[in-house]
Design a protein around this motif. Structure first.
Motif, PDB file in Angstrom:
ATOM      1  N   ASN A 252       0.815  -1.216   0.000  1.00 45.85           N
ATOM      2  CA  ASN A 252       0.000   0.000   0.000  1.00 45.85           C
ATOM      3  C   ASN A 252       0.849   1.267   0.000  1.00 45.85           C
ATOM      4  O   ASN A 252       0.464   2.288  -0.583  1.00 45.85           O
ATOM      5  CB  ASN A 252      -0.941   0.005   1.203  1.00 45.85           C
ATOM      6  CG  ASN A 252      -2.056  -1.006   1.074  1.00 45.85           C
ATOM      7  OD1 ASN A 252      -2.423  -1.399  -0.041  1.00 45.85           O
ATOM      8  ND2 ASN A 252      -2.594  -1.453   2.191  1.00 45.85           N
ATOM      9  N   LEU A 255       1.909   1.805  -3.580  1.00 46.52           N
ATOM     10  CA  LEU A 255       0.760   2.261  -4.360  1.00 46.52           C
ATOM     11  C   LEU A 255       0.418   3.711  -4.048  1.00 46.52           C
ATOM     12  O   LEU A 255       0.136   4.508  -4.949  1.00 46.52           O
ATOM     13  CB  LEU A 255      -0.454   1.371  -4.066  1.00 46.52           C
ATOM     14  CG  LEU A 255      -0.372  -0.086  -4.533  1.00 46.52           C
ATOM     15  CD1 LEU A 255      -1.582  -0.860  -4.030  1.00 46.52           C
ATOM     16  CD2 LEU A 255      -0.282  -0.169  -6.046  1.00 46.52           C
ATOM     17  N   GLU A 256       0.456   4.062  -2.769  1.00 47.13           N
ATOM     18  CA  GLU A 256       0.125   5.430  -2.369  1.00 47.13           C
ATOM     19  C   GLU A 256       1.154   6.418  -2.898  1.00 47.13           C
ATOM     20  O   GLU A 256       0.802   7.495  -3.395  1.00 47.13           O
ATOM     21  CB  GLU A 256       0.036   5.518  -0.848  1.00 47.13           C
ATOM     22  CG  GLU A 256      -0.499   6.853  -0.350  1.00 47.13           C
ATOM     23  CD  GLU A 256      -0.820   6.833   1.132  1.00 47.13           C
ATOM     24  OE1 GLU A 256      -1.514   7.766   1.579  1.00 47.13           O
ATOM     25  OE2 GLU A 256      -0.377   5.908   1.832  1.00 47.13           O
ATOM     26  N   LEU A 261      -3.324   4.095  -5.290  1.00 41.65           N
ATOM     27  CA  LEU A 261      -4.076   3.392  -4.250  1.00 41.65           C
ATOM     28  C   LEU A 261      -5.570   3.344  -4.589  1.00 41.65           C
ATOM     29  O   LEU A 261      -6.216   2.291  -4.462  1.00 41.65           O
ATOM     30  CB  LEU A 261      -3.854   4.053  -2.896  1.00 41.65           C
ATOM     31  CG  LEU A 261      -4.259   3.233  -1.662  1.00 41.65           C
ATOM     32  CD1 LEU A 261      -3.591   1.874  -1.660  1.00 41.65           C
ATOM     33  CD2 LEU A 261      -3.908   3.996  -0.387  1.00 41.65           C
ATOM     34  N   GLU A 265      -7.946   0.074  -5.389  1.00 40.46           N
ATOM     35  CA  GLU A 265      -9.194  -0.175  -4.654  1.00 40.46           C
ATOM     36  C   GLU A 265     -10.360  -0.375  -5.616  1.00 40.46           C
ATOM     37  O   GLU A 265     -11.244  -1.209  -5.372  1.00 40.46           O
ATOM     38  CB  GLU A 265      -9.469   0.991  -3.704  1.00 40.46           C
ATOM     39  CG  GLU A 265      -8.506   1.045  -2.518  1.00 40.46           C
ATOM     40  CD  GLU A 265      -8.643   2.326  -1.701  1.00 40.46           C
ATOM     41  OE1 GLU A 265      -9.383   3.231  -2.157  1.00 40.46           O
ATOM     42  OE2 GLU A 265      -8.016   2.416  -0.626  1.00 40.46           O
TER      43      GLU A 265
END
Length: 383
Positions: A252, A255-256, A261, A265
């Protein structure tokens, strides 16, 4: 009982039932088996849907059923042929002392209920960049046809090998190359954490790195030309099999940092809606339509639409004109990859353009490709 609004929804239902080993619902009368089959082929999940199709009480008419069964048999044959070619390529790598890393279809297959269900367009390997030229030459000496991709400095970064059974082998030197702006730089150094598999000089990523790469690869397509149903299914399968085993905090964070992110999702929300019984609150209709339109390989229209959004929008005609001229006067890296003659003679850019324009005029195949590109740019609906 689910209410299927269209053939795509019923196709997804058939795939869901196959991978979860549950009895599928009968097809509603207002839907067409022919369309379900065609969509399944386009998204390379028609073979999985056939597993559920055989369990239906009311099957398609004889002609459609026969075509579907043939496609399923073809998928099994392609699986076997690709594994044979993979074995030969790995043996060649071992013989010439080249280590390789697999992180795409051949690895993803192992997580499916049946490995042969996961269809592959090509076989992907990553090797050390300094070995690309050697591999290219060796493959040519063995009778394979090859295509080289180089950058503007004439540095080789990918070799495509065309093997027997019409099998395509893509040999890369990085997870994501510089021209793949969506994901380049998110993860680097392929062999840094890779571990030997014991199969020749073949390496494999640990679960966390493999999971991250697979998700980033899906995102690259999703934000580029588009990701089809099979790629969303991959995300579902890998999350189901690996999520509890991976370092999710690290995944994460990457991804962030990359700004992906929310995209991840959304992909997981689609996967949950389609292939599990989880409740999804968000409106995913736009995302669904995008995936349905993409097919397995994406489209130029989707890619152009995404580029327009990233550009901050603006005047649509000006954007299309700029895109048109950028496809006529393409970069040296693209010309060097598409026109080996220019690479061989190290033409400067203006001579490359002249060479390309002459090819577009006198070579039918090139002219057709150019006209298709013009048509794509002209017909794309920009929002």
């Amino acid at each position: 009982m689910a209410d299927f609004k269209n053939e795509y929804e019923y196709l997804i239902h058939l795939v869901k039932c196959a991978i979860n080993n549950i009895q599928p619902q009968e097809k509603p009368e207002n839907l067409s088996f022919e369309k379900v089959f065609e969509y399944g082929k386009i998204h390379e999940v028609g073979n999985i849907a056939f597993v559920s199709l055989q369990r239906l009480e009311n099957k398609p008419d004889e002609e459609v059923f026969k075509k579907w069964k043939t496609f399923y048999a073809f998928s099994l044959s392609r699986h076997a042929n690709q594994l044979e070619v993979r074995k030969e390529i790995l043996a060649t790598f071992k013989k010439i002392g080249v280590r390789s890393l697999e992180a795409q279809g051949t690895v993803v297959k192992a997580f499916y209920p049946q490995p042969e269900w996961r269809m592959m367009t090509d076989i992907d390997f990553i090797i050390d960049r300094q070995n690309l030229e050697k591999v290219n030459q060796v493959m040519q000496n063995l009778g394979y046809k090859t295509k080289c991709s180089v950058n503007s400095n004439n540095v080789l970064f990918e070799v495509d090998v065309f093997g027997k059974y019409n099998t395509l082998i893509e040999i890369h030197s990085e997870f994501f190359e510089r021209q793949n702006q969506e994901s380049y730089g998110t993860i680097t150094n392929p062999f840094e954490t890779a571990e030997p598999t014991g199969e020749g000089l073949c390496y494999r990523l640990p679960d966390t790195e493999f999971y991250l790469f697979s998700l980033l690869h899906c995102i690259k397509h999703y934000l580029g030309k588009g990701a089809g149903i099979r790629r969303i299914l991959d995300a579902y399968i890998l999350k189901k099999q690996l999520y509890k085993k991976v370092d999710t905090e690290y995944v994460n964070s990457v991804l962030e940092k990359a700004g992906y992110l929310k995209t991840a999702e959304q992909i997981y929300a689609l996967a949950d809606k389609w292939f599990s019984s989880g409740e999804v609150c968000a409106d995913l209709s736009a995302a669904e339509q995008l995936v349905f339109a993409a097919g397995n390989h994406g489209t130029g229209q989707i890619e152009l639409s995404h580029e327009f959004e990233k550009s901050g929008k603006g005047n649509k005609l000006v954007f299309k004109l700029k895109k048109f001229f950028s496809r006529i006067f393409i970069s040296k890296a693209e010309i060097y990859s598409a026109y080996p003659f220019c690479r061989k003679h190290r033409y400067p850019l203006f001579l490359c353009w002249i060479h390309r324009i002459l090819c577009l005029i006198f070579i039918k195949k090139k002219r057709k490709q150019a006209l298709n590109t013009i048509s794509t740019i002209k017909d794309t609906q920009l929002k």
